[in-house]
Scaffold this active site. Structure first.
Site, PDB file in Angstrom:
ATOM      1  N   TYR A  11      16.112  -8.909 -23.237  1.00 22.48           N
ATOM      2  CA  TYR A  11      15.126  -8.045 -22.571  1.00 22.48           C
ATOM      3  C   TYR A  11      13.962  -8.863 -21.987  1.00 22.48           C
ATOM      4  CZ  TYR A  11      11.263  -4.619 -22.427  1.00 22.48           C
ATOM      5  OH  TYR A  11      10.178  -3.861 -22.073  1.00 22.48           O
ATOM      6  N   ILE A  12      13.257  -9.580 -22.811  1.00 20.39           N
ATOM      7  CA  ILE A  12      12.054 -10.262 -22.314  1.00 20.39           C
ATOM      8  C   ILE A  12      12.425 -11.537 -21.553  1.00 20.39           C
ATOM      9  CG2 ILE A  12       9.822 -11.244 -22.975  1.00 20.39           C
ATOM     10  CD1 ILE A  12      10.046  -9.439 -25.544  1.00 20.39           C
ATOM     11  N   LEU A  59      22.496 -21.107 -30.667  1.00 22.25           N
ATOM     12  CA  LEU A  59      21.527 -22.191 -30.887  1.00 22.25           C
ATOM     13  C   LEU A  59      21.830 -23.003 -32.137  1.00 22.25           C
ATOM     14  CD1 LEU A  59      18.010 -20.744 -29.996  1.00 22.25           C
ATOM     15  CD2 LEU A  59      19.580 -22.075 -28.594  1.00 22.25           C
ATOM     16  N   PHE A  80      13.206 -17.628 -26.526  1.00 22.14           N
ATOM     17  CA  PHE A  80      13.218 -16.184 -26.804  1.00 22.14           C
ATOM     18  C   PHE A  80      14.294 -15.803 -27.826  1.00 22.14           C
ATOM     19  CE2 PHE A  80      11.609 -16.626 -22.470  1.00 22.14           C
ATOM     20  CZ  PHE A  80      10.516 -15.773 -22.464  1.00 22.14           C
ATOM     21  N   SER A 124       5.312 -13.109 -32.742  1.00 17.59           N
ATOM     22  CA  SER A 124       5.178 -11.650 -32.792  1.00 17.59           C
ATOM     23  C   SER A 124       3.952 -11.250 -33.599  1.00 17.59           C
ATOM     24  CB  SER A 124       6.430 -11.081 -33.463  1.00 17.59           C
ATOM     25  OG  SER A 124       6.239  -9.730 -33.794  1.00 17.59           O
ATOM     26  N   TYR A 148      12.032 -10.183 -40.899  1.00 14.45           N
ATOM     27  CA  TYR A 148      11.889 -10.539 -39.471  1.00 14.45           C
ATOM     28  C   TYR A 148      10.564 -11.266 -39.229  1.00 14.45           C
ATOM     29  CZ  TYR A 148      10.581 -10.067 -34.587  1.00 14.45           C
ATOM     30  OH  TYR A 148      10.127 -10.343 -33.320  1.00 14.45           O
ATOM     31  N   LYS A 152       9.627 -15.324 -38.181  1.00 11.87           N
ATOM     32  CA  LYS A 152       8.772 -15.789 -37.074  1.00 11.87           C
ATOM     33  C   LYS A 152       7.709 -16.756 -37.589  1.00 11.87           C
ATOM     34  CE  LYS A 152      10.702 -14.021 -33.680  1.00 11.87           C
ATOM     35  NZ  LYS A 152      11.096 -14.712 -32.448  1.00 11.87           N
TER      36      LYS A 152
END
Ligand SMILES: NC(=O)c1ccc[n+]([C@@H]2O[C@H](COP(=O)([O-])OP(=O)(O)OC[C@H]3O[C@@H](n4cnc5c(N)ncnc54)[C@H](O)[C@@H]3O)[C@@H](O)[C@H]2O)c1
Length: 338
Positions: A11-12, A59, A80, A124, A148, A152
């Site tokens: 998306y981003i 990755l 991302f 985030s 999550y 990050k």
């Protein structure tokens, strides 16, 4: 510059590819398509007027990544690629650790090996302790309440370590608040698999008739209308911030962590009403029980990004809803229709 965009079909990342190309950069996408359609690459090409160079690699595949870094001389990386659903991270914490933290470690190693020294990282607002403050500056207490957010934070730590150990390596951690909206063309947008866990895609799917009603989790919070207040940010503003962060790295040769948001709190009901206005569609909803872990209000203090990156959000709630609706009404099934 030649830029590796990890998760560039997401998306981003897809919106960032378009903005970077418009600024004259050459992008190479790496994505394992665990949460995106390769169709996105065709859409990016439609918008930029040139085919997208892309590689399907996870990755964590060190060999595949090394091959990619040997094929191209990257001058920067925009990172991302990650799993991003809070509830999913609670159900599968090891997968979030492996994919997000393991993927970042592998990427950092490949960058070190190839002497690539500029990184822009998708962090985030989930890294903050959401119970500690309402308007959050970068110095607010950290403490993610779920795997999550913890993943990050761990990535930010790994990046800081590489910056400490490697002369000339600099990174910008961008802590996004709530990205919404779509490319104004309607060619790119958010296409979640299954039931959306974010508000805007849920609202658009109700408006387009894919889902019957929107559940609103609680209307008895200490906010003006009782529904939760968040900081929604147009994905095109967010994409532009990445190009600005890259300019910052070139100009200032130092690392930075900055919030990205509008600084304005918007309630769930305000968003629903704005969406109904711009779409001309009704969005019927039900008030249901609060969701565990949700707080009443959380929005950014984005003043550091303004001061240091020269960036501020320009697109308002109307534009966010209008572009989300344009995307959803042109692509009722997301990328699957095309
Ligand atoms: N969307 C949000 O609300 C939000 C908010 C704050 C931060 N972020 C962060 O922004 C980034 C982008 O989010 P998004 O909304 O575009 O998500 P997305 O799922 O649409 O995009 C992520 C992309 O990364 C790819 N990917 C995931 N793991 C990979 C791996 N191991 N190897 C290669 N590719 C991989 C997926 O296939 C997908 O195309 C993520 O890091 C996310 O944590 C998102």
């Amino acid at each position: 510059m030649k830029i590796l965009v990890t998760g560039g079909a997401g998306y981003i990342g897809s919106h960032a590819c378009v903005v970077l190309a418009a600024r004259g950069h050459e992008v190479v996408v790496v994505d394992n398509h665990s949460n995106s359609s390769p169709q996105v690459l065709t859409r990016i090409a439609q918008l930029t007027g040139a085919p997208v160079v892309a590689s399907t690699v996870d990755l964590r595949d060190a060999v595949g990544l090394a091959r990619l870094f040997a094929e191209h001389r990257f001058e920067a990386v925009m990172h991302f690629a990650a799993l991003k659903v809070v509830a999913d991270s609670i159900a599968r914490p090891q997968e979030y650790e492996s994919n997000n933290v393991g993927g970042t470690a592998s990427l950092l190693a490949a960058m070190k090996q190839a002497s690539v020294s500029r990184l822009v990282f998708s962090s985030s607002a989930a890294v903050y302790d959401a119970t500690a403050s309402i308007q959050v500056g970068e110095d607010a207490p950290l403490g993610a309440g779920h795997p999550y957010g913890q993943s990050k934070l761990s990535c930010e730590h790994l990046i800081a370590q590489q910056a400490n150990e490697t002369a000339d390596f600099h990174a910008v951690n961008l802590r996004y608040f709530n990205p919404v909206g779509a490319h104004p063309s309607g060619l790119l947008g958010e296409d979640p698999h299954g039931t959306p866990t974010n508000l805007m895609p849920y609202v658009s799917q109700v408006a387009v008739g894919q889902r019957a009603r929107l559940p609103i989790f609680g209307d008895d919070y200490a906010t003006p209308d009782g529904t939760g207040v968040r900081d929604y940010l147009h994905v095109m503003d967010l994409a532009r911030a990445h190009a600005d962060a890259l300019d910052f790295l070139v100009r200032e040769r130092r690392s930075l962590t900055a919030n990205l948001g509008t600084g304005q709190g918007v309630s769930v009901l305000e968003l629903v009403q704005a969406f109904e206005r711009v779409s001309g569609r009704a969005v019927p909803y039900d008030i249901v029980a609060r969701r565990a872990g949700d707080v009443a209000a959380l929005y950014a203090d984005p003043s550091l990004a303004q001061r240091v990156l020269g960036w501020r959000a320009e697109l308002d709630l109307e534009a966010m809803c209008r572009d989300a609706w344009h995307w959803q009404s042109r692509n009722p099934q997301g990328y699957a229709t095309s």
